[in-house]
Design an enzyme around this catalytic site. Structure first.
Site, PDB file in Angstrom:
ATOM      1  N   LYS A 169       0.857  -1.192   0.000  1.00 18.39           N
ATOM      2  CA  LYS A 169       0.000   0.000   0.000  1.00 18.39           C
ATOM      3  C   LYS A 169       0.894   1.243   0.000  1.00 18.39           C
ATOM      4  O   LYS A 169       1.527   1.575   0.997  1.00 18.39           O
ATOM      5  CB  LYS A 169      -0.884   0.037   1.252  1.00 18.39           C
ATOM      6  CG  LYS A 169      -1.929   1.142   1.171  1.00 18.39           C
ATOM      7  CD  LYS A 169      -2.290   1.759   2.486  1.00 18.39           C
ATOM      8  CE  LYS A 169      -1.319   2.776   2.967  1.00 18.39           C
ATOM      9  NZ  LYS A 169      -1.304   4.052   2.210  1.00 18.39           N
ATOM     10  N   GLU A 242      11.067   1.646   9.677  1.00 19.34           N
ATOM     11  CA  GLU A 242      12.120   2.616   9.353  1.00 19.34           C
ATOM     12  C   GLU A 242      11.475   3.984   9.483  1.00 19.34           C
ATOM     13  O   GLU A 242      10.648   4.367   8.653  1.00 19.34           O
ATOM     14  CB  GLU A 242      12.645   2.337   7.934  1.00 19.34           C
ATOM     15  CG  GLU A 242      14.065   2.825   7.742  1.00 19.34           C
ATOM     16  CD  GLU A 242      14.085   4.256   7.273  1.00 19.34           C
ATOM     17  OE1 GLU A 242      14.116   5.142   8.161  1.00 19.34           O
ATOM     18  OE2 GLU A 242      14.059   4.492   6.072  1.00 19.34           O
ATOM     19  N   CYS A 276      14.744  10.436   4.896  1.00 22.72           N
ATOM     20  CA  CYS A 276      14.796  10.109   6.323  1.00 22.72           C
ATOM     21  C   CYS A 276      16.187  10.354   6.895  1.00 22.72           C
ATOM     22  O   CYS A 276      16.326  10.905   7.974  1.00 22.72           O
ATOM     23  CB  CYS A 276      14.325   8.685   6.572  1.00 22.72           C
ATOM     24  SG  CYS A 276      15.101   7.487   5.509  1.00 22.72           S
ATOM     25  N   GLU A 373      12.384  17.153  13.433  1.00 21.48           N
ATOM     26  CA  GLU A 373      12.735  16.750  12.065  1.00 21.48           C
ATOM     27  C   GLU A 373      11.987  17.657  11.093  1.00 21.48           C
ATOM     28  O   GLU A 373      10.766  17.653  11.057  1.00 21.48           O
ATOM     29  CB  GLU A 373      12.309  15.291  11.833  1.00 21.48           C
ATOM     30  CG  GLU A 373      12.563  14.846  10.412  1.00 21.48           C
ATOM     31  CD  GLU A 373      12.109  13.418  10.115  1.00 21.48           C
ATOM     32  OE1 GLU A 373      11.078  12.979  10.665  1.00 21.48           O
ATOM     33  OE2 GLU A 373      12.790  12.757   9.329  1.00 21.48           O
TER      34      GLU A 373
HETATM   35  P1  NDP Z   1       2.934   8.745   7.692  1.00 22.75           P
HETATM   36  O1  NDP Z   1       3.930   7.988   8.457  1.00 22.75           O
HETATM   37  O2  NDP Z   1       1.683   9.092   8.391  1.00 22.75           O
HETATM   38  O3  NDP Z   1       2.524   7.974   6.341  1.00 22.75           O
HETATM   39  C1  NDP Z   1       3.330   7.052   5.688  1.00 22.75           C
HETATM   40  C2  NDP Z   1       2.492   5.878   5.246  1.00 22.75           C
HETATM   41  O4  NDP Z   1       1.794   5.311   6.350  1.00 22.75           O
HETATM   42  C3  NDP Z   1       1.428   6.208   4.211  1.00 22.75           C
HETATM   43  O5  NDP Z   1       1.339   5.123   3.302  1.00 22.75           O
HETATM   44  C4  NDP Z   1       0.172   6.300   5.064  1.00 22.75           C
HETATM   45  O6  NDP Z   1      -1.006   6.056   4.352  1.00 22.75           O
HETATM   46  C5  NDP Z   1       0.402   5.201   6.065  1.00 22.75           C
HETATM   47  N1  NDP Z   1      -0.354   5.318   7.311  1.00 22.75           N
HETATM   48  C6  NDP Z   1      -0.761   6.448   7.933  1.00 22.75           C
HETATM   49  N2  NDP Z   1      -1.376   6.137   9.102  1.00 22.75           N
HETATM   50  C7  NDP Z   1      -1.356   4.791   9.210  1.00 22.75           C
HETATM   51  C8  NDP Z   1      -1.816   3.859  10.193  1.00 22.75           C
HETATM   52  N3  NDP Z   1      -2.420   4.259  11.303  1.00 22.75           N
HETATM   53  N4  NDP Z   1      -1.615   2.548   9.984  1.00 22.75           N
HETATM   54  C9  NDP Z   1      -0.984   2.121   8.877  1.00 22.75           C
HETATM   55  N5  NDP Z   1      -0.534   2.938   7.912  1.00 22.75           N
HETATM   56  C10 NDP Z   1      -0.713   4.262   8.072  1.00 22.75           C
HETATM   57  O7  NDP Z   1       3.681  10.024   7.129  1.00 22.75           O
HETATM   58  P2  NDP Z   1       3.087  11.439   6.714  1.00 22.75           P
HETATM   59  O8  NDP Z   1       2.743  11.406   5.295  1.00 22.75           O
HETATM   60  O9  NDP Z   1       2.009  11.885   7.642  1.00 22.75           O
HETATM   61  O10 NDP Z   1       4.372  12.359   6.953  1.00 22.75           O
HETATM   62  C11 NDP Z   1       4.579  12.928   8.233  1.00 22.75           C
HETATM   63  C12 NDP Z   1       6.023  12.928   8.640  1.00 22.75           C
HETATM   64  O11 NDP Z   1       6.576  11.632   8.510  1.00 22.75           O
HETATM   65  C13 NDP Z   1       6.936  13.789   7.812  1.00 22.75           C
HETATM   66  O12 NDP Z   1       6.916  15.092   8.271  1.00 22.75           O
HETATM   67  C14 NDP Z   1       8.280  13.157   8.047  1.00 22.75           C
HETATM   68  O13 NDP Z   1       8.824  13.693   9.224  1.00 22.75           O
HETATM   69  C15 NDP Z   1       7.964  11.699   8.276  1.00 22.75           C
HETATM   70  N6  NDP Z   1       8.230  10.874   7.108  1.00 22.75           N
HETATM   71  C16 NDP Z   1       9.293  10.043   7.164  1.00 22.75           C
HETATM   72  C17 NDP Z   1       9.628   9.277   6.079  1.00 22.75           C
HETATM   73  C18 NDP Z   1      10.798   8.369   6.107  1.00 22.75           C
HETATM   74  O14 NDP Z   1      11.349   8.065   5.050  1.00 22.75           O
HETATM   75  N7  NDP Z   1      11.209   7.857   7.261  1.00 22.75           N
HETATM   76  C19 NDP Z   1       8.872   9.344   4.833  1.00 22.75           C
HETATM   77  C20 NDP Z   1       7.712  10.201   4.873  1.00 22.75           C
HETATM   78  C21 NDP Z   1       7.435  10.940   5.992  1.00 22.75           C
HETATM   79  P3  NDP Z   1      -1.983   7.255   3.899  1.00 22.75           P
HETATM   80  O15 NDP Z   1      -1.260   7.954   2.810  1.00 22.75           O
HETATM   81  O16 NDP Z   1      -3.191   6.550   3.427  1.00 22.75           O
HETATM   82  O17 NDP Z   1      -2.204   8.116   5.112  1.00 22.75           O
END
Ligand code: NDP
Length: 469
Positions: A169, A242, A276, A373
């Site tokens: 997903k 991660e 990240c 971050e």
């Molecule tokens: P999220 O962690 O919320 O989203 C990443 C993924 O998780 C998306 O596919 C999202 O789906 C899914 N998701 C969200 N909520 C749930 C849940 N409860 N259970 C399972 N899956 C879920 O990241 P955000 O887009 O909100 O970004 C916020 C912050 O995350 C950024 O500011 C950054 O700091 C960090 N980030 C870190 C990354 C990394 O590489 N480590 C990458 C991206 C963000 P959906 O799109 O449907 O909500």
């Protein structure tokens, strides 16, 4: 873009009754519709994966490796179209999208070389003890929006190589390039081995609690990682998480600032800081602080930020409005607390989530721009006088993804790098990774590792076999 985007479930293209819009971040406008999976779609994808699992598990590993290489060839052949899709939905310049796809192809080929070991613990006239690794079953992969194609590759390829089936997903912000990747892979894979579901909101959560899924691999924010861990507890799923980082870099007084300024610039601002393990806090010894800050600012002021469709663009917009708002709020907070902007600092009025490359000094720990971050194109530079104090400040974060030391004295730098509390430490570099070396977070930055045989083994269950002769 008029292409119709479909999920792949059991080898078939599936278009859902409902859809959601995908935004082009360079224009802040919808440009495509994506299928919104229902709970029944997820059940069908998991059922297909479960059905495909026994045959895939028993397929000889050399054949699985061959198919991974076929997928790499297919992505290579489709890379121009995939780069357009990726850069339109993610915002990164076309050349950066090509770079991401090239890295994904490289990772596919390197992952195809991995073989799980069989270890012999004891072997004498009475007993033999062997440790084997077996696939887990069905892996649920949940990916973010910063490097959608590459991170999908990092999740899916080792899972498949280990003999698991997968339901992926992608982020609802950037689902389309992943749908295309899964479609390309399905030309070569048996039905049901790799399935995709897309949706906004609940579908990710449904995956993490689904009884037909054995393991979750997730890349994204730390709060969502915690959520996933608690939701996966009832079914005791295996987890690789991660999560976020707030990587510190420490520049020692003997560093060669002409040599390191362009490297620090690239490692901080690549992908507009949305990585990240980007360099997110720069601690510079007071003797070099002003000169190095200015050299980095010169590069930031000269950088061309623009839409992916313009070949001159070197950096794209923030990927989404929430991230844009966060970066702007952090810049405003720094300004209100005495931060000095050597480059950027204010968003322009143009459409799209553009924020200029920003360098801010006269900031310190305890301020939001240093403690949080930012995940965007804004680099705080902090002055320090005592290296032990700088190490303590680097380690004060709850995050522990990466960290780096910059110096001409490699021995001293290496000893200091090993004092950093993080999963990866670099000397005179930052955020570089290798498909052969483990990558993962310490502290709140995650659980488990990716890449190499360590990463492969995260998708496998150990089985110890005791033989009495
Ligand atoms: P999220 O962690 O919320 O989203 C990443 C993924 O998780 C998306 O596919 C999202 O789906 C899914 N998701 C969200 N909520 C749930 C849940 N409860 N259970 C399972 N899956 C879920 O990241 P955000 O887009 O909100 O970004 C916020 C912050 O995350 C950024 O500011 C950054 O700091 C960090 N980030 C870190 C990354 C990394 O590489 N480590 C990458 C991206 C963000 P959906 O799109 O449907 O909500």
């Amino acid at each position: 873009m008029t292409q119709s985007h479909a999920m792949i479930i059991n080898g078939e293209r599936v278009e859902a009754a409902g859809t959601f819009g995908v935004i082009d971040p360079a224009r802040a406008e919808f440009f495509a519709d994506c299928p919104a999976a229902s709970p029944e779609h997820l059940d069908a994808a998991v059922a297909a994966a479960r059905k495909a699992f026994p045959t895939w598990r028993d397929t000889v590993i050399e054949e699985r490796a061959r198919l991974l290489n076929e997928i790499a060839n297919a992505v290579e052949a489709d890379k121009d179209a995939l780069a357009v899709l990726l850069s339109t939905e993610q915002g990164k310049p076309r050349a950066s999208a090509h770079g991401e796809i090239g890295a994904a192809i490289h990772w596919m080929r390197e992952t195809a070389k991995l073989r799980p070991p069989v270890e012999v613990i004891r072997d004498d006239e009475k007993n033999r003890i062997e440790v084997h690794r077996k696939p887990l079953g069905v892996v649920g992969s949940i990916t973010p929006w910063n490097h959608p194609v590459l991170i999908a590759t990092w999740h899916v390829m080792p899972a498949l190589m280990a003999g698991n089936c997968v339901v992926i997903k992608p982020s609802s912000y950037t689902p389309l390039s992943t749908l295309r990747l899964v479609e390309l892979a399905n030309v070569h894979l048996p039905r049901g081995v790799l399935n995709s579901v897309t949706g906004e909101g609940g579908i990710g959560r449904a995956i993490t609690g689904h009884p037909g899924i054995d393991k979750i691999v997730f890349t994204g924010s730390t709060p969502t990682g915690r959520n996933i861990m608690s939701n996966a507890a009832d079914t005791l799923k295996r987890l690789t998480l991660e999560l976020g980082g707030n990587d510190a870099a420490i520049v020692l007084p003997d560093a060669d600032i002409d040599a390191i300024a362009p490297v620090i610039f690239a490692k901080s601002f690549g992908n507009s800081g949305q990585t990240c393990a980007a360099l997110k806090r720069l601690y510079v010894h007071e003797s070099l602080h002003d000169a190095l800050a200015e050299k980095i600012a010169v590069l930031a002021r000269a950088a061309k930020v623009g839409p992916a469709s313009d070949p001159a663009s070197q950096f794209g917009p923030l990927q989404n409005k929430a991230q844009f708002d966060l970066v702007r709020a952090l810049a405003d907070d720094a300004r209100a607390n005495g931060g000095r902007f050597l480059a950027g600092g204010e968003a322009s009025d143009e459409a799209g989530y553009f924020f200029p490359l920003t360098v801010v000094t006269e900031v310190t720990d305890g301020m939001r721009i240093v403690d949080e971050e930012q995940f965007g194109p804004i680099l705080p530079i902090v002055r320090y006088s005592d290296v032990d104090d700088a190490i303590a400040r680097a380690n004060a974060s709850e995050n522990g993804l990466g960290g780096s030391i910059w110096s001409t004295d490699i021995k001293k730098a290496e000893a200091l790098a090993r004092r950093l509390e993080c999963g990866t430490a670099w000397v005179n570099d930052h955020s570089s990774i290798s498909p052969a070396a483990p990558f993962g977070g310490a502290k709140q930055s995650g659980i488990g590792v990716e890449f190499g045989h360590w990463g492969l083994e995260e998708y496998m269950q150990m089985q110890t076999v005791h033989i009495t002769r």
